[in-house]
Design an enzyme around this catalytic site. Structure first.
Site, mmCIF file in Angstrom:
data_model
loop_
_atom_site.group_PDB
_atom_site.id
_atom_site.type_symbol
_atom_site.label_atom_id
_atom_site.label_comp_id
_atom_site.label_asym_id
_atom_site.label_seq_id
_atom_site.Cartn_x
_atom_site.Cartn_y
_atom_site.Cartn_z
ATOM 1 N N TYR A 1 18.689 11.553 -13.285
ATOM 2 C CA TYR A 1 18.705 12.224 -14.579
ATOM 3 C C TYR A 1 20.126 12.757 -14.764
ATOM 4 O O TYR A 1 20.722 13.228 -13.797
ATOM 5 C CB TYR A 1 17.704 13.382 -14.502
ATOM 6 C CG TYR A 1 17.223 13.910 -15.815
ATOM 7 C CD1 TYR A 1 16.115 13.338 -16.431
ATOM 8 C CD2 TYR A 1 17.848 14.987 -16.439
ATOM 9 C CE1 TYR A 1 15.642 13.832 -17.636
ATOM 10 C CE2 TYR A 1 17.377 15.477 -17.643
ATOM 11 C CZ TYR A 1 16.269 14.896 -18.235
ATOM 12 O OH TYR A 1 15.800 15.380 -19.436
ATOM 13 N N ASN B 1 7.060 19.069 -23.078
ATOM 14 C CA ASN B 1 6.034 18.059 -23.346
ATOM 15 C C ASN B 1 5.485 18.122 -24.772
ATOM 16 O O ASN B 1 5.268 17.098 -25.409
ATOM 17 C CB ASN B 1 4.892 18.180 -22.330
ATOM 18 C CG ASN B 1 5.345 17.756 -20.947
ATOM 19 O OD1 ASN B 1 6.357 17.080 -20.804
ATOM 20 N ND2 ASN B 1 4.610 18.153 -19.928
ATOM 21 N N ASN C 1 -2.907 10.415 -19.520
ATOM 22 C CA ASN C 1 -3.368 11.675 -18.954
ATOM 23 C C ASN C 1 -2.220 12.614 -18.599
ATOM 24 O O ASN C 1 -2.441 13.713 -18.112
ATOM 25 C CB ASN C 1 -4.199 11.373 -17.691
ATOM 26 C CG ASN C 1 -4.975 12.587 -17.238
ATOM 27 O OD1 ASN C 1 -5.442 13.353 -18.077
ATOM 28 N ND2 ASN C 1 -5.093 12.767 -15.938
ATOM 29 N N GLY D 1 1.081 15.159 -19.317
ATOM 30 C CA GLY D 1 1.219 16.289 -20.226
ATOM 31 C C GLY D 1 1.537 15.829 -21.642
ATOM 32 O O GLY D 1 0.899 16.252 -22.609
ATOM 33 N N GLY E 1 9.910 7.619 -19.913
ATOM 34 C CA GLY E 1 9.774 8.076 -18.528
ATOM 35 C C GLY E 1 9.684 6.927 -17.546
ATOM 36 O O GLY E 1 9.614 5.756 -17.931
ATOM 37 N N PHE F 1 13.121 7.425 -25.893
ATOM 38 C CA PHE F 1 13.138 8.738 -26.535
ATOM 39 C C PHE F 1 13.546 9.762 -25.503
ATOM 40 O O PHE F 1 12.964 9.839 -24.416
ATOM 41 C CB PHE F 1 11.765 9.118 -27.103
ATOM 42 C CG PHE F 1 11.799 10.476 -27.752
ATOM 43 C CD1 PHE F 1 12.260 10.619 -29.045
ATOM 44 C CD2 PHE F 1 11.442 11.616 -27.036
ATOM 45 C CE1 PHE F 1 12.354 11.885 -29.632
ATOM 46 C CE2 PHE F 1 11.538 12.877 -27.614
ATOM 47 C CZ PHE F 1 11.987 13.008 -28.913
ATOM 48 N N TRP F 2 14.560 10.521 -25.836
ATOM 49 C CA TRP F 2 15.000 11.585 -24.940
ATOM 50 C C TRP F 2 15.141 12.860 -25.751
ATOM 51 O O TRP F 2 15.953 12.950 -26.660
ATOM 52 C CB TRP F 2 16.331 11.223 -24.290
ATOM 53 C CG TRP F 2 16.693 12.083 -23.128
ATOM 54 C CD1 TRP F 2 15.833 12.712 -22.261
ATOM 55 C CD2 TRP F 2 18.008 12.422 -22.684
ATOM 56 N NE1 TRP F 2 16.538 13.392 -21.302
ATOM 57 C CE2 TRP F 2 17.880 13.236 -21.539
ATOM 58 C CE3 TRP F 2 19.282 12.101 -23.132
ATOM 59 C CZ2 TRP F 2 18.964 13.747 -20.851
ATOM 60 C CZ3 TRP F 2 20.365 12.612 -22.438
ATOM 61 C CH2 TRP F 2 20.208 13.414 -21.313
#
Lengths: 370, 370
Positions: free
Chosen positions: B58, B153, B179, B181, B274, B299-300
């Protein structure tokens, strides 16, 4: 007694490697049907999409043709070829002799087949409805080779530059397969419109730089060898560009495409429009998508033609015709393979395969009467 | 003599697997600096992005902190954690006691740290400038767990639904990691806004359908097991949807992402946010890009926060707070790990690792004084 007109058709009845599935057939060309026009194809380039279609990696819209060969054999299959320029050689007695745009159709007129994909152009003769042709009334400054690269490669280059992101003068584009038909036109149109190009080419085995010299002549700003794409030197070039690098065009796919994506700056849009490497997937690094906000998409001319009007097509085509007439751009380099003046069926077949497997861009020329 | 305040800090000095690089340190908390406010973190969820940051996958924006432990050892490293909700416990004598929006800051106020990424939330205490906090004046109906899932989230789910394509009521979204967040919030917000969701979940080893039942309760329209994603049955479901499937959200990456892309209809936009599978690339089939016109992007949230004003952030946050207050959505399910009430450093460390490697979504709770 009149001599029979015999045409050649290049047909595939099943999908596969061209040399295994392409058949050439001699067919007697009957006089034109009353409501149709007869077109003699003059020039048909061999485009990667033609080969993908034969191999079965391309959606199939073409109708299967029913042909009766001169030896009375019945053949059913697809006539190959997406692009070509023809000449009107006969007009049916009851044909409305106007094209889709209302232009009068006369014997000798050059035409483009209007429908993309339903008509195969790799044939000496095709019979069409008048509404399925576009007449090129003003032939001045044009040649079949010029006209023959506008509908597929010319329009692809034009629209990829014009319709994906709004480019500004000084912006950079990077492309692989820079020496392809589309690549050559991307370089020239970009130059005309004030954009700058970074062009990735393969290193010639013998180390000569013929391609490099040619692309520079067309207006290429920067040339990078494929194997140097991820080098520190290339990264430095990309980092220090005087303008933003906004678009990447990939016609190679596979590892070369993944390399290209990896060197792009933030926010660049990566556009795939081909699979010249034969690999049909691209491993996209997720950090490019998330952290660098690279967008990955495809460009398919067929979508554009479907979604836009004939008037819009003509705007693009006529703009390209004008640029070609005025020698402001040159048509893609293509080696013409003369398919007339052959004696036996086998020599036609072998010349066809020579053309298809030529390391250079090739085009089929079906008539000496240009 | 006053007793010393001892705080816990969760720090990494080098990148790697959390259990190998995370250190927990006891630090004496000095009285607040004159121009700062002291915040006690109440609740900090463990998000996948926190773990990616520790692992070095990251981008790193965080300043390294200099800490002096109670044993006088000097420690330099990054305080982990991107998200958390805190409480003002002390205000400096010269501090301008107003937050960035001009709200008065008082002891006991709940706050969100304003800057994403420069402050690590996995600590009992952080000292901040008043301009780096956002006060939540109206706590009515909120809990730390509700507030603690909005900034990362909640906002991700909200903005992915709201800012990528213009969705219409009746449109479908498909997501894997349903499932997670974000996934839970996507389901609920989609339901509220009239969109419909197809949710991909993993099959539980013991075959129970707890997750399925829970997601249905949240409003999931269709649930598909990951291993059935490319089945004929799934393809039939996708083909016969009563509305268009326009968006796909992928937080898994790797082969699961490639499978998801493969079943999408024409024109669908594929959004990765992710890498839960640990694989950081997606093999995208070129025919999807060209012939199906699938667009692939990322998407960030960090980009969105950077490019939008604090007022825009607050619009999203306050909308989510209101929905949570009114129980129109519920916060993501997360198991709280109580990090207070521990005797030795080793038990803190082991509880931290239990939380990080929990198969369920987990959150760190640093105080009993809620």
């Amino acid at each position: 007694m009149e001599s029979k007109r015999v045409g050649k058709y290049i047909v595939f009845s099943k999908r596969g490697e061209p040399k295994q599935v392409l058949e050439t057939h001699d067919v007697e060309i009957k006089p034109v049907s009353p409501k149709k026009v007869m077109v003699e194809i003059m020039y048909a380039p061999i485009n990667p999409s033609d080969l993908l279609q034969i191999k079965g990696e391309y959606p199939n819209f073409k109708k299967r043709a029913q042909l009766t060969t001169t030896s009375a054999k019945s053949v059913e299959g697809h006539v190959a070829g997406h692009e070509g320029v023809g000449r009107i050689v006969e007009i049916g007695s009851e044909a409305n002799a106007k094209d889709k745009l209302g232009e009068k159709i006369e014997v000798g007129d050059w035409i483009l087949p209007r429908s993309m994909g339903t008509v195969g152009t790799w044939a000496t003769h095709i019979e069409l409805s008048p509404s399925d042709v576009i007449v090129i009334k003003n032939k001045k400054g044009l040649t079949p080779a010029k006209v023959g690269s506008v509908v597929v490669n010319g329009a692809t280059a034009y629209l990829m530059l014009d319709s994906i992101v709004k480019l500004n003068p000084g912006d950079y584009i990077i492309q692989n397969g820079a020496n392809s038909g589309v690549g050559q036109l991307v370089i020239q149109l970009a130059k005309l419109w004030g954009f700058r190009t970074i062009n990735i080419i393969r290193e010639h085995k013998n180390g000569n730089n013929e391609t490099e010299v040619y692309l520079k002549k067309l207006g290429a700003d920067i040339i990078i060898k494929e194997h140097e794409l991820e080098s520190a030197e290339t990264k430095k070039i990309i980092k220090n560009l005087p303008g933003p690098l906004r678009l990447a065009f990939d016609c190679v796919s596979g590892p070369a495409a993944a390399s290209l994506a990896r060197i792009l700056p933030n926010r660049c849009v990566f556009v795939n429009y081909g699979m010249m490497s034969g690999v049909n997937s691209i491993a996209v690094d997720v950090p490019l998508l998330i952290f660098k906000d690279i967008k990955v998409c495809g460009f398919w001319l067929t979508h554009w033609y479907r979604e836009n009007s004939l008037e819009d097509w003509l705007k693009v085509w006529n703009h390209l015709f004008d640029l070609l007439r005025e020698d402001r751009i040159v048509a893609q380099l293509a080696e013409p393979f003369n398919m007339f003046d052959l004696e036996s069926k086998s020599s036609f077949q072998s010349r066809l395969l020579d053309a298809i497997y030529s390391p250079k861009k090739a085009a089929l020329v079906f008539t000496s009467k240009l």
